[in-house]
Scaffold this motif. Structure first.
Motif, PDB file in Angstrom:
ATOM      1  N   ASP A  25     -56.075  11.089  73.283  1.00  0.00           N
ATOM      2  CA  ASP A  25     -56.455   9.813  72.680  1.00  0.00           C
ATOM      3  C   ASP A  25     -55.198   8.999  72.387  1.00  0.00           C
ATOM      4  N   GLU A  26     -55.361   7.710  72.256  1.00  0.00           N
ATOM      5  CA  GLU A  26     -54.212   6.802  72.154  1.00  0.00           C
ATOM      6  C   GLU A  26     -53.358   7.042  70.921  1.00  0.00           C
ATOM      7  N   ILE A  27     -53.981   7.339  69.788  1.00  0.00           N
ATOM      8  CA  ILE A  27     -53.199   7.545  68.568  1.00  0.00           C
ATOM      9  C   ILE A  27     -52.405   8.850  68.652  1.00  0.00           C
ATOM     10  N   SER A  28     -52.988   9.889  69.221  1.00  0.00           N
ATOM     11  CA  SER A  28     -52.235  11.142  69.423  1.00  0.00           C
ATOM     12  C   SER A  28     -51.042  10.905  70.329  1.00  0.00           C
ATOM     13  N   GLN A  29     -51.237  10.156  71.399  1.00  0.00           N
ATOM     14  CA  GLN A  29     -50.138   9.859  72.315  1.00  0.00           C
ATOM     15  C   GLN A  29     -49.056   9.036  71.615  1.00  0.00           C
ATOM     16  N   PHE A  30     -49.467   8.063  70.792  1.00  0.00           N
ATOM     17  CA  PHE A  30     -48.531   7.263  70.008  1.00  0.00           C
ATOM     18  C   PHE A  30     -47.713   8.191  69.102  1.00  0.00           C
ATOM     19  N   ALA A  31     -48.395   9.087  68.394  1.00  0.00           N
ATOM     20  CA  ALA A  31     -47.714  10.019  67.484  1.00  0.00           C
ATOM     21  C   ALA A  31     -46.765  10.932  68.245  1.00  0.00           C
ATOM     22  N   ASN A  32     -47.210  11.448  69.377  1.00  0.00           N
ATOM     23  CA  ASN A  32     -46.356  12.326  70.184  1.00  0.00           C
ATOM     24  C   ASN A  32     -45.087  11.603  70.612  1.00  0.00           C
ATOM     25  N   ASN A  33     -45.227  10.367  71.061  1.00  0.00           N
ATOM     26  CA  ASN A  33     -44.060   9.602  71.508  1.00  0.00           C
ATOM     27  C   ASN A  33     -43.168   9.195  70.337  1.00  0.00           C
ATOM     28  N   ALA A  34     -43.757   8.824  69.208  1.00  0.00           N
ATOM     29  CA  ALA A  34     -42.969   8.453  68.032  1.00  0.00           C
ATOM     30  C   ALA A  34     -42.134   9.645  67.549  1.00  0.00           C
ATOM     31  N   PHE A  35     -42.665  10.838  67.703  1.00  0.00           N
ATOM     32  CA  PHE A  35     -41.945  12.049  67.309  1.00  0.00           C
ATOM     33  C   PHE A  35     -40.600  12.150  68.033  1.00  0.00           C
ATOM     34  N   PHE A  36     -40.567  11.731  69.284  1.00  0.00           N
ATOM     35  CA  PHE A  36     -39.337  11.810  70.083  1.00  0.00           C
ATOM     36  C   PHE A  36     -38.467  10.553  69.976  1.00  0.00           C
ATOM     37  N   ASP A  37     -38.933   9.548  69.250  1.00  0.00           N
ATOM     38  CA  ASP A  37     -38.194   8.296  69.064  1.00  0.00           C
ATOM     39  C   ASP A  37     -37.243   8.466  67.886  1.00  0.00           C
ATOM     40  N   THR A  38     -35.982   8.732  68.171  1.00  0.00           N
ATOM     41  CA  THR A  38     -35.011   9.020  67.107  1.00  0.00           C
ATOM     42  C   THR A  38     -34.697   7.811  66.236  1.00  0.00           C
ATOM     43  N   GLN A  39     -35.026   6.622  66.696  1.00  0.00           N
ATOM     44  CA  GLN A  39     -34.743   5.417  65.923  1.00  0.00           C
ATOM     45  C   GLN A  39     -35.944   4.919  65.115  1.00  0.00           C
ATOM     46  N   PHE A  40     -37.092   5.577  65.252  1.00  0.00           N
ATOM     47  CA  PHE A  40     -38.298   5.142  64.545  1.00  0.00           C
ATOM     48  C   PHE A  40     -38.003   5.066  63.045  1.00  0.00           C
ATOM     49  N   PRO A  41     -38.464   3.999  62.372  1.00  0.00           N
ATOM     50  CA  PRO A  41     -38.207   3.867  60.925  1.00  0.00           C
ATOM     51  C   PRO A  41     -39.053   4.867  60.119  1.00  0.00           C
ATOM     52  N   LYS A  42     -38.561   6.077  60.021  1.00  0.00           N
ATOM     53  CA  LYS A  42     -39.325   7.207  59.482  1.00  0.00           C
ATOM     54  C   LYS A  42     -39.676   7.099  58.000  1.00  0.00           C
ATOM     55  N   HIS A  43     -38.920   6.362  57.225  1.00  0.00           N
ATOM     56  CA  HIS A  43     -39.167   6.300  55.787  1.00  0.00           C
ATOM     57  C   HIS A  43     -39.832   4.993  55.367  1.00  0.00           C
ATOM     58  N   GLU A  44     -40.257   4.233  56.321  1.00  0.00           N
ATOM     59  CA  GLU A  44     -40.807   2.899  56.057  1.00  0.00           C
ATOM     60  C   GLU A  44     -42.314   2.939  55.858  1.00  0.00           C
ATOM     61  N   ASN A  45     -42.808   2.078  54.973  1.00  0.00           N
ATOM     62  CA  ASN A  45     -44.250   1.916  54.813  1.00  0.00           C
ATOM     63  C   ASN A  45     -44.637   0.439  54.772  1.00  0.00           C
ATOM     64  N   ASN A  46     -43.768  -0.403  55.321  1.00  0.00           N
ATOM     65  CA  ASN A  46     -44.013  -1.840  55.385  1.00  0.00           C
ATOM     66  C   ASN A  46     -44.517  -2.201  56.783  1.00  0.00           C
TER      67      ASN A  46
ATOM     68  N   GLU B 145     -44.917  -5.037  58.414  1.00  0.00           N
ATOM     69  CA  GLU B 145     -44.126  -6.000  59.185  1.00  0.00           C
ATOM     70  C   GLU B 145     -42.884  -5.365  59.808  1.00  0.00           C
ATOM     71  N   ILE B 146     -42.210  -4.542  59.052  1.00  0.00           N
ATOM     72  CA  ILE B 146     -40.986  -3.905  59.552  1.00  0.00           C
ATOM     73  C   ILE B 146     -41.305  -2.945  60.701  1.00  0.00           C
ATOM     74  N   ILE B 147     -42.340  -2.128  60.514  1.00  0.00           N
ATOM     75  CA  ILE B 147     -42.719  -1.170  61.557  1.00  0.00           C
ATOM     76  C   ILE B 147     -43.233  -1.907  62.795  1.00  0.00           C
ATOM     77  N   SER B 148     -44.050  -2.915  62.578  1.00  0.00           N
ATOM     78  CA  SER B 148     -44.599  -3.692  63.685  1.00  0.00           C
ATOM     79  C   SER B 148     -43.482  -4.341  64.508  1.00  0.00           C
ATOM     80  N   LYS B 149     -42.535  -4.942  63.832  1.00  0.00           N
ATOM     81  CA  LYS B 149     -41.403  -5.583  64.527  1.00  0.00           C
ATOM     82  C   LYS B 149     -40.602  -4.547  65.323  1.00  0.00           C
TER      83      LYS B 149
END
Length: 73
Positions: free
Chosen positions: A19-40, A42-46
Motif C-alpha cells: 500500500d502507498e503509505i507503507s511504501q512511503f514509510a519504507n522509503n522515508a526510513f532510508f531517507d537520511t535527511q528526512f526531518p525526523k523530529h518535526e511535527n509541523n 508545512e515544514i515536512i510538506s516542503k
C-alpha cells in the motif's frame, strides 16, 4: 511528549507492504535527511516536495498526515 510525524510513520513501515503509505514509510526510513523530529505540516510538506523523489504523489503524504493526527488523538 508528542510523537513526531516520522515516529508515527515508522509504525506504518512494512517491508513487504504494497500500500502507498507503507511504501512511503519504507522509503522515508532510508531517507537520511528526512526531518525526523518535526511535527509541523508545512515544514515536512516542503521537505517532501523538494527532496522526496520516492513519493509519487503528495496525496499520499496528506493521507498519512490525517492518520497521524488521528493517532495523536
Amino acid at each position: 511528549m508528542r510523537k513526531s510525524f516520522y515516529e508515527y510513520l515508522m509504525t506504518e513501515r512494512n517491508p513487504n507492504g504494497y500500500d502507498e503509505i507503507s511504501q512511503f514509510a519504507n522509503n522515508a526510513f532510508f531517507d537520511t535527511q528526512f526531518p525526523k523530529h518535526e511535527n509541523n505540516f508545512e515544514i515536512i510538506s516542503k521537505y517532501l516536495e523538494e527532496n522526496a523523489g520516492y513519493l509519487p504523489s503528495m496525496t499520499i503524504f496528506d493521507e498519512a498526515w490525517q492518520k497521524y493526527l488521528a493517532y495523536l488523538d
